[in-house]
Write an enzyme that holds these catalytic residues in place. Structure first.
Site, PDB file in Angstrom:
ATOM      1  N   ARG A   1       2.837  -6.813  -3.741  1.00  0.00           N
ATOM      2  CA  ARG A   1       1.425  -6.480  -3.895  1.00  0.00           C
ATOM      3  C   ARG A   1       1.163  -5.199  -3.117  1.00  0.00           C
ATOM      4  O   ARG A   1       2.042  -4.693  -2.423  1.00  0.00           O
ATOM      5  CB  ARG A   1       0.484  -7.632  -3.505  1.00  0.00           C
ATOM      6  N   GLY A   2      -0.083  -4.697  -3.227  1.00  0.00           N
ATOM      7  CA  GLY A   2      -0.397  -3.398  -2.626  1.00  0.00           C
ATOM      8  C   GLY A   2      -0.280  -2.344  -3.717  1.00  0.00           C
ATOM      9  O   GLY A   2       0.696  -2.334  -4.482  1.00  0.00           O
ATOM     10  N   ALA A   3      -1.297  -1.460  -3.787  1.00  0.00           N
ATOM     11  CA  ALA A   3      -1.420  -0.559  -4.939  1.00  0.00           C
ATOM     12  C   ALA A   3      -0.158   0.282  -5.226  1.00  0.00           C
ATOM     13  O   ALA A   3       0.365   0.243  -6.349  1.00  0.00           O
ATOM     14  CB  ALA A   3      -2.647   0.331  -4.745  1.00  0.00           C
TER      15      ALA A   3
ATOM     16  N   ARG B   1      -2.195  -6.786 -13.274  1.00  0.00           N
ATOM     17  CA  ARG B   1      -3.342  -6.781 -12.336  1.00  0.00           C
ATOM     18  C   ARG B   1      -4.283  -5.641 -12.730  1.00  0.00           C
ATOM     19  O   ARG B   1      -3.821  -4.562 -13.092  1.00  0.00           O
ATOM     20  CB  ARG B   1      -2.869  -6.629 -10.881  1.00  0.00           C
TER      21      ARG B   1
ATOM     22  N   GLN C   1      -3.546 -11.359   3.829  1.00  0.00           N
ATOM     23  CA  GLN C   1      -2.577 -10.261   3.936  1.00  0.00           C
ATOM     24  C   GLN C   1      -2.539  -9.684   5.357  1.00  0.00           C
ATOM     25  O   GLN C   1      -1.502  -9.179   5.790  1.00  0.00           O
ATOM     26  CB  GLN C   1      -2.923  -9.137   2.949  1.00  0.00           C
TER      27      GLN C   1
ATOM     28  N   ASP D   1      -7.338   0.783  -3.479  1.00  0.00           N
ATOM     29  CA  ASP D   1      -6.746   0.402  -4.774  1.00  0.00           C
ATOM     30  C   ASP D   1      -7.187   1.323  -5.894  1.00  0.00           C
ATOM     31  O   ASP D   1      -6.491   1.484  -6.893  1.00  0.00           O
ATOM     32  CB  ASP D   1      -7.090  -1.043  -5.109  1.00  0.00           C
TER      33      ASP D   1
ATOM     34  N   ASN E   1     -11.196  -1.518  -2.442  1.00  0.00           N
ATOM     35  CA  ASN E   1     -10.105  -2.017  -1.604  1.00  0.00           C
ATOM     36  C   ASN E   1     -10.323  -3.523  -1.434  1.00  0.00           C
ATOM     37  O   ASN E   1     -11.287  -4.085  -1.970  1.00  0.00           O
ATOM     38  CB  ASN E   1     -10.076  -1.281  -0.252  1.00  0.00           C
ATOM     39  N   LYS E   2      -9.446  -4.141  -0.705  1.00  0.00           N
ATOM     40  CA  LYS E   2      -9.471  -5.598  -0.550  1.00  0.00           C
ATOM     41  C   LYS E   2     -10.855  -6.124  -0.161  1.00  0.00           C
ATOM     42  O   LYS E   2     -11.549  -5.514   0.661  1.00  0.00           O
ATOM     43  CB  LYS E   2      -8.421  -5.970   0.508  1.00  0.00           C
TER      44      LYS E   2
HETATM   45  O1  MRU Z   1      -4.329  -7.938  -3.518  1.00  0.00           O
HETATM   46  P1  MRU Z   1      -3.456  -6.952  -2.821  1.00  0.00           P
HETATM   47  O2  MRU Z   1      -2.714  -7.539  -1.657  1.00  0.00           O
HETATM   48  O3  MRU Z   1      -2.551  -6.222  -3.775  1.00  0.00           O
HETATM   49  O4  MRU Z   1      -4.471  -5.879  -2.233  1.00  0.00           O
HETATM   50  C1  MRU Z   1      -3.965  -4.783  -1.516  1.00  0.00           C
HETATM   51  C2  MRU Z   1      -4.989  -3.927  -0.921  1.00  0.00           C
HETATM   52  O5  MRU Z   1      -6.175  -4.120  -1.099  1.00  0.00           O
HETATM   53  C3  MRU Z   1      -4.501  -2.736  -0.145  1.00  0.00           C
HETATM   54  O6  MRU Z   1      -5.381  -2.417   0.899  1.00  0.00           O
HETATM   55  C4  MRU Z   1      -4.391  -1.541  -1.087  1.00  0.00           C
HETATM   56  O7  MRU Z   1      -3.649  -1.857  -2.217  1.00  0.00           O
HETATM   57  C5  MRU Z   1      -3.789  -0.357  -0.433  1.00  0.00           C
HETATM   58  S1  MRU Z   1      -2.052  -0.560  -0.161  1.00  0.00           S
HETATM   59  C6  MRU Z   1      -1.432   0.892   0.457  1.00  0.00           C
END
Ligand code: MRU
Length: 343
Positions: A44-46, A87, A192, A233, A243-244
């Protein structure tokens, strides 16, 4: 630590769902499994999901090397669609898919296309580490020796090919000899922050203190938190940033307490086609993530639940967006389009 690795005929992925209790890797030879791994949050993570999609696409191409060009193109289109459906919010995923699509658009020889797709996936991985180091270098000047810096979710090595975006800025400041302490928000409901950011920073011996999301106002008001830095994201053309979930709340509190609020993200997170935050698609995830912690039920049976996975921080709440191409201070439409021209 390594979130993902291309092995030539397979993709090795660190199963982030099992952290921090277990550092376990899965190796996939089938692109379907790579797509499931993105959908199921194993990775996970963009930036990381963009790279995983590129590697999955390269894997798919290798398994289709025998056919005619038209047939290959048709099958690859369904592979692109499969990955695009994993996603919805992080634009890096669509950016990576489009880049893979673009690399073969003028080609007609199948082995050549397969070769190009593999090389592009590897290039994307290598570039990402370099980009994060540049983000770190551009952003470290905002962090002072002795700062306590709050972050939310995980925008670290685990969310990228390595080094991280928000955590990359922190790493760069630490490498410059600054003493930085991180306050990591646990990041309900998927945790996370507690599971990944806390683990990742402990691995690197960067001092980290875990707080619950609801404590951020308390520590801002009491003067403990000096800066906030998070990842992104999707950044819309006017600077609004997804973002999250919970990031928006922290940004309002930071603004109220005059605490600088930074976004660290690669140019691939900037989305010129999305005019403002209102048009960013927000993923809604399973109610089980809210009702259960692990396998432990914490809410009554049958309760109504909402679980948006992201929120949007308005540009007005953001002090600066730190990218590999430079810093956009007081981000707005002009600043974003100036940096997009460098894309
Ligand atoms: O749902 P996730 O864990 O994929 O969400 C991730 C985030 O919101 C991160 O902050 C974002 O992707 C930046 S990662 C460099």
């Amino acid at each position: 630590m390594m979130s993902i690795k291309w092995n030539g005929d397979s993709v090795k992925i660190l199963d982030q769902r099992r952290l921090p209790l277990e550092e376990a890797y899965n190796t996939y030879t089938n692109y379907y499994d790579v797509a499931s791994s993105i959908r199921d949050m194993e990775i996970r993570g963009a930036p990381a999901i963009g790279i995983a999609a590129a590697m999955g696409i390269a894997l798919a191409a290798k398994s289709m090397i025998g056919g005619r060009a038209e047939e290959f193109r048709e099958k690859m289109n369904s592979v692109f669609t499969l990955f695009a459906g994993t996603r919805p919010t992080a634009v890096n995923l669509f950016w990576a898919i489009n880049r893979m699509r673009g690399i073969i658009k003028d080609r007609s020889d199948v082995p050549g296309m397969v070769d190009l797709l593999e090389k592009e996936a590897i290039k994307m991985y290598d570039e990402d580490i370099d980009i994060n180091r540049r983000i770190g270098k551009n952003g470290s000047r905002f962090l002072n020796d002795g700062d306590v810096v709050m972050t939310h979710c995980n925008a670290g090595a685990l969310a990228t090919a390595g080094y991280g975006t928000a955590l990359g800025v922190i790493r760069a400041a630490v490498e410059e000899g600054k003493k930085i302490e991180v306050y990591a928000c646990e990041t309900r409901p998927y945790l996370q922050g507690a599971r990944l950011t806390a683990w990742e920073l402990l691995q690197d011996n960067i001092p980290v203190t875990l707080i619950t999301d609801s404590m951020s106002g308390y520590f801002m008001k009491s003067g403990v938190i000096k800066k906030v830095i998070v990842g992104a994201d999707r950044i819309a053309a006017n600077g609004d940033t997804a973002n999250k979930i919970g990031t928006y709340t922290h940004s309002v509190l930071a603004k109220n307490h005059r605490i600088p609020f930074y976004i660290a993200a690669p140019l691939s997170t900037l989305d010129a086609d999305t005019p403002s935050g209102d048009s960013i698609p927000i993923e809604e995830r399973s109610m089980d993530e809210v009702v259960y912690i692990g396998s432990y039920q914490i809410a009554p049976e049958g309760i109504s639940v909402r679980n948006p996975a992201f929120d949007v921080t308005p540009a007005a709440n953001i002090t600066a967006i730190i990218t590999e191409a430079g810093v956009i201070e007081n981000p707005g439409r002009d600043g974003i389009s100036a940096v997009l021209k460098k894309k």
